[in-house]
Design a protein around this motif. Structure first.
Motif, PDB file in Angstrom:
ATOM      1  N   PRO A   1       0.683  -1.252   0.133  1.00  0.00           N
ATOM      2  CA  PRO A   1      -0.206  -0.044   0.092  1.00  0.00           C
ATOM      3  C   PRO A   1       0.849   1.042   0.072  1.00  0.00           C
ATOM      4  N   TRP A   2       2.149   1.204   0.066  1.00  0.00           N
ATOM      5  CA  TRP A   2       2.877   2.362  -0.206  1.00  0.00           C
ATOM      6  C   TRP A   2       3.549   2.632  -1.529  1.00  0.00           C
ATOM      7  N   ILE A   3       3.173   1.641  -2.219  1.00  0.00           N
ATOM      8  CA  ILE A   3       3.895   1.804  -3.641  1.00  0.00           C
ATOM      9  C   ILE A   3       2.864   1.950  -4.765  1.00  0.00           C
ATOM     10  N   ASP A   4       2.983   3.148  -5.501  1.00  0.00           N
ATOM     11  CA  ASP A   4       2.162   2.942  -6.963  1.00  0.00           C
ATOM     12  C   ASP A   4       3.006   2.530  -7.936  1.00  0.00           C
ATOM     13  N   PHE A   5       3.081   1.334  -7.964  1.00  0.00           N
ATOM     14  CA  PHE A   5       3.865   0.419  -8.839  1.00  0.00           C
ATOM     15  C   PHE A   5       3.195   0.405 -10.251  1.00  0.00           C
ATOM     16  N   SER A   6       4.225   0.124 -11.355  1.00  0.00           N
ATOM     17  CA  SER A   6       3.905   0.053 -12.737  1.00  0.00           C
ATOM     18  C   SER A   6       4.134  -1.093 -13.242  1.00  0.00           C
ATOM     19  N   SER A   7       4.862  -1.927 -12.295  1.00  0.00           N
ATOM     20  CA  SER A   7       5.400  -3.448 -12.657  1.00  0.00           C
ATOM     21  C   SER A   7       5.705  -4.078 -11.446  1.00  0.00           C
ATOM     22  N   LEU A   8       5.984  -5.456 -11.552  1.00  0.00           N
ATOM     23  CA  LEU A   8       6.149  -6.047 -10.305  1.00  0.00           C
ATOM     24  C   LEU A   8       7.026  -7.451 -10.754  1.00  0.00           C
ATOM     25  N   SER A   9       7.747  -8.020  -9.915  1.00  0.00           N
ATOM     26  CA  SER A   9       8.348  -9.456 -10.294  1.00  0.00           C
ATOM     27  C   SER A   9       8.238 -10.103  -8.842  1.00  0.00           C
ATOM     28  N   HIS A  10       8.569 -11.495  -8.933  1.00  0.00           N
ATOM     29  CA  HIS A  10       8.400 -12.144  -7.514  1.00  0.00           C
ATOM     30  C   HIS A  10       9.715 -12.919  -7.237  1.00  0.00           C
TER      31      HIS A  10
END
Length: 208
Positions: free
Chosen positions: A142-151
């Protein structure tokens, strides 16, 4: 009840065998969902916004057959229901994993979820006592307005569970949006099926 899918008669038989051989069989997308109505509804009812949209996501997953498929010992199992394994934050800045059963009735889901969250926050253990194959793996940033993400992943451990991450809600001109990252196993579904899930999830978020 769990059924085993007959791969030989499955229209995606070749797709299953092809993508099952990949070192990294997961593919993912990041979308922005409109949560204007969902946020207003949660606040009007005095309930947790997180639990509100988590329940909507699980509801969409249970309505999407491919999200209930799992690979177990080279077979495709079809589960009647999928539950949530979500990260739970702790006061010391760490987190623990949880297992939250899905209930179509939100009031029952809420009671069970709040109990599990309290248990995890009081514990020092990373993993819950209960863990099943029929889960969707959830995280919230909830702290990050991300545009992509990896795991982070371990490739020598069999895993075919969808992974969904929610980001920071932002507001612009009265409209609230939230990034959502969704990673799924390509042997079990394609972009078409993922699109159906996204459409269903957004439709449920729009319910007052």
């Amino acid at each position: 009840m769990t059924q085993i899918l007959d791969i030989n008669t499955w229209s995606r038989k070749d797709h299953f065998h092809f993508f099952s051989q990949f070192d990294e069989p997961f593919f993912g997308v990041t979308i922005n969902v409109d949560c204007t109505i969902a946020y207003a509804t949660a606040k009007a009812k005095g309930i947790s916004f997180f639990l509100h949209y988590l329940h909507k996501s699980l509801q969409a997953a249970n309505q999407s057959p491919s999200f209930r498929y799992r690979i177990v010992e080279d077979q495709v199992w079809i589960f009647d229901q999928v539950d949530a394994s979500t990260t739970v934050d702790r006061a010391d800045g760490t987190f623990g994993f949880s297992h939250i059963d899905y209930h179509e009735d939100f009031s029952k889901f809420k009671i069970n979820a709040e109990k599990e969250i309290e248990t995890v926050r009081k514990s020092n253990s990373l993993f819950p006592e209960v863990s099943r194959s029929c889960e969707v793996h959830y995280s919230a940033l909830p702290w990050i307005d991300f545009s992509s993400l990896s795991h982070a992943r371990t490739f020598n451990i069999a895993d075919s569970s969808p992974k969904i991450t929610f980001g920071k809600m932002t507001e612009s001109e009265g409209k609230r949006t939230m990034p959502v990252s969704i990673h799924v196993h390509h042997a079990l579904m394609d972009g078409y099926h993922l699109g159906q899930y996204i459409e269903c999830f957004q439709k449920l978020l729009n319910e007052a």
